[in-house]
Design an enzyme around this catalytic site. Structure first.
Site, PDB file in Angstrom:
ATOM      1  N   GLU A   1      26.487  44.877  33.168  1.00 17.46           N
ATOM      2  CA  GLU A   1      27.551  45.862  33.395  1.00 17.46           C
ATOM      3  C   GLU A   1      27.025  47.056  34.183  1.00 17.46           C
ATOM      4  O   GLU A   1      27.692  47.540  35.099  1.00 17.46           O
ATOM      5  CB  GLU A   1      28.163  46.322  32.065  1.00 17.46           C
TER       6      GLU A   1
ATOM      7  N   TYR B   1      34.152  52.195  29.236  1.00 17.55           N
ATOM      8  CA  TYR B   1      34.223  50.861  29.834  1.00 17.55           C
ATOM      9  C   TYR B   1      33.074  49.971  29.348  1.00 17.55           C
ATOM     10  O   TYR B   1      33.291  48.857  28.861  1.00 17.55           O
ATOM     11  CB  TYR B   1      34.212  50.956  31.373  1.00 17.55           C
TER      12      TYR B   1
ATOM     13  N   ASP C   1      38.485  48.767  34.242  1.00 23.75           N
ATOM     14  CA  ASP C   1      37.674  49.092  35.415  1.00 23.75           C
ATOM     15  C   ASP C   1      38.608  49.042  36.627  1.00 23.75           C
ATOM     16  O   ASP C   1      39.838  48.925  36.472  1.00 23.75           O
ATOM     17  CB  ASP C   1      36.468  48.144  35.557  1.00 23.75           C
TER      18      ASP C   1
ATOM     19  N   CYS D   1      43.761  38.809  42.382  1.00 22.83           N
ATOM     20  CA  CYS D   1      44.563  40.010  42.655  1.00 22.83           C
ATOM     21  C   CYS D   1      43.701  40.985  43.466  1.00 22.83           C
ATOM     22  O   CYS D   1      43.348  42.071  43.016  1.00 22.83           O
ATOM     23  CB  CYS D   1      45.028  40.636  41.338  1.00 22.83           C
TER      24      CYS D   1
ATOM     25  N   CYS E   1      48.959  35.776  45.242  1.00 23.84           N
ATOM     26  CA  CYS E   1      50.012  35.716  44.216  1.00 23.84           C
ATOM     27  C   CYS E   1      50.464  34.283  43.940  1.00 23.84           C
ATOM     28  O   CYS E   1      50.873  33.956  42.821  1.00 23.84           O
ATOM     29  CB  CYS E   1      51.202  36.574  44.643  1.00 23.84           C
TER      30      CYS E   1
ATOM     31  N   CYS F   1      48.475  32.831  41.140  1.00 26.98           N
ATOM     32  CA  CYS F   1      48.174  33.756  40.037  1.00 26.98           C
ATOM     33  C   CYS F   1      48.886  33.329  38.752  1.00 26.98           C
ATOM     34  O   CYS F   1      50.102  33.100  38.758  1.00 26.98           O
ATOM     35  CB  CYS F   1      48.604  35.162  40.424  1.00 26.98           C
TER      36      CYS F   1
END
Ligand code: SF4
Length: 343
Positions: A32, A113, A131, A180, A187, A190
């Site tokens: 991370e 986060y 995020d 995305c 799309c 998705c």
């Protein structure tokens, strides 16, 4: 949000990233912090090398900081490496990773986060994460042009499936990273398309933020080689690129980045006059707050030099220079130096 569809999509399409193939709180923490402001493709070789050198939180906690910075060298945002080691030291001092979001947030460099990511992925805590990728997905899903932080955290939390937060969080992030997309979202493939209010004009969400103009500064740096050794200076701890090695020099205030400005700076910073200087070229580098154009000079010293404006100076054999903890900017200046006739 159709969370079951999102989870099915994630489990079928997730990228086999090393910190997903073998999950632990330590590996999640390292990945991370490495992935903040950095592309995953860039992170992968660094993560692999880091795990070889520091395979456990104990190994990282007890390593010399300079070695940690060497391993981080080239990834940028070096305060992340320092915080990562401080967090590792706090974990070891506390007898292991905290198992609550509040406990994780108390670790150095761990914000909401990262705490949510470690808590949900490594410990199965029912905590959301937000995020940049999650923000984009949620803003589009709800056709929200200006999503406030509190709204984002609340919206991510409301849809969170209890007991599956780790996969849910990673699914939202993965969807933002691979489907995305900021430009040209896919799309048609998705899993959230049926309920997405942003379909049709997805790029309107979230609205583009007005970027602040980044100022430009000029700097000079000296390539000084004696008997096969290059003079390097270590930057003071705490500031920009703290603790990293570089060619001696600095920012030129006002005047031209020429031999005279280099001479004045080196007198101040390494206590020695330059006997000669010849321009090798210039490199441009952009930090988050500054564009810096650095002119590199081939120079010779008339004295020995002492670290007046640096914590340490070192004559480093040319063959060993690449193994030092150098910033990306310093590496760019070295490329110019190596073209010098004496290199
Ligand atoms: S349908 Fe399009 S805009 Fe909506 S979440 Fe999916 S990729 Fe993003």
């Amino acid at each position: 949000m159709d969370v079951p569809a999102l989870l099915r999509w994630y489990r079928a399409h997730r990228r086999p990233l090393p910190w997903r193939l073998e999950v632990s709180a330590y590996r999640t923490l390292v990945s991370e912090l490495m992935c903040q402001q950095t592309r995953i493709d860039t992170v992968l070789p660094y993560f692999a090398a880091f795990m070889v050198d520091f395979p456990t939180v104990e190994a990282l906690a007890s390593a010399p900081t300079e070695r940690v910075l060497e391993r981080w060298s080239g990834l940028g945002y070096y305060s992340r490496a320092r915080n990562l080691q401080k967090a590792a030291q706090a974990v070891v001092a506390g007898g292991g990773f905290p198992r609550t979001i509040e406990g994780l947030r108390a670790l150095p460099g761990v914000g909401p986060y990262t705490a949510g990511a470690i808590g949900s992925i490594a410990f199965g805590l029912d905590a959301p994460v937000v995020d940049g990728n999650v923000e984009r997905v949620l803003a589009r899903l709800h056709a929200e042009p200006n999503p406030a932080k509190a709204w984002l955290w609340a919206t991510a939390g409301e849809a969170l499936p209890l007991g599956e937060a780790g996969d849910y969080n990673q699914a939202l992030m993965e969807l933002g990273a691979t489907v995305c997309l900021p430009r040209g979202p896919k799309c048609l493939v998705c899993p959230l398309r049926p309920a997405c209010r942003g379909v049709g004009a997805p790029e309107q969400y979230p609205a583009a933020k007005v970027k602040k103009a980044v100022p430009r500064s000029r700097a000079v740096a000296a390539w000084i080689v004696r008997e096969g050794r290059l003079l390097l200076a270590r930057r003071p701890e705490g500031g920009l690129l703290g603790g990293l090695w570089e060619l001696p020099g600095g920012v030129v205030e006002g005047g031209e980045p020429d031999g005279a400005s280099l001479r004045a700076l080196l007198l101040q910073r390494i206590g020695a006059a330059i006997a000669a200087a010849e321009t090798l070229g210039a490199v441009a580098h952009t930090f988050s707050h500054l564009h810096l154009d650095t002119t590199v000079f081939l120079a010779t010293l008339s004295g020995e030099g002492s670290p007046l404006g640096y914590p340490e100076l070192r004559w480093v054999p040319l063959a060993d220079v690449d193994g030092m903890a150098l910033s990306t900017l310093a590496r760019k200046t070295l490329v110019l130096g190596r073209r010098a006739p004496s290199a």
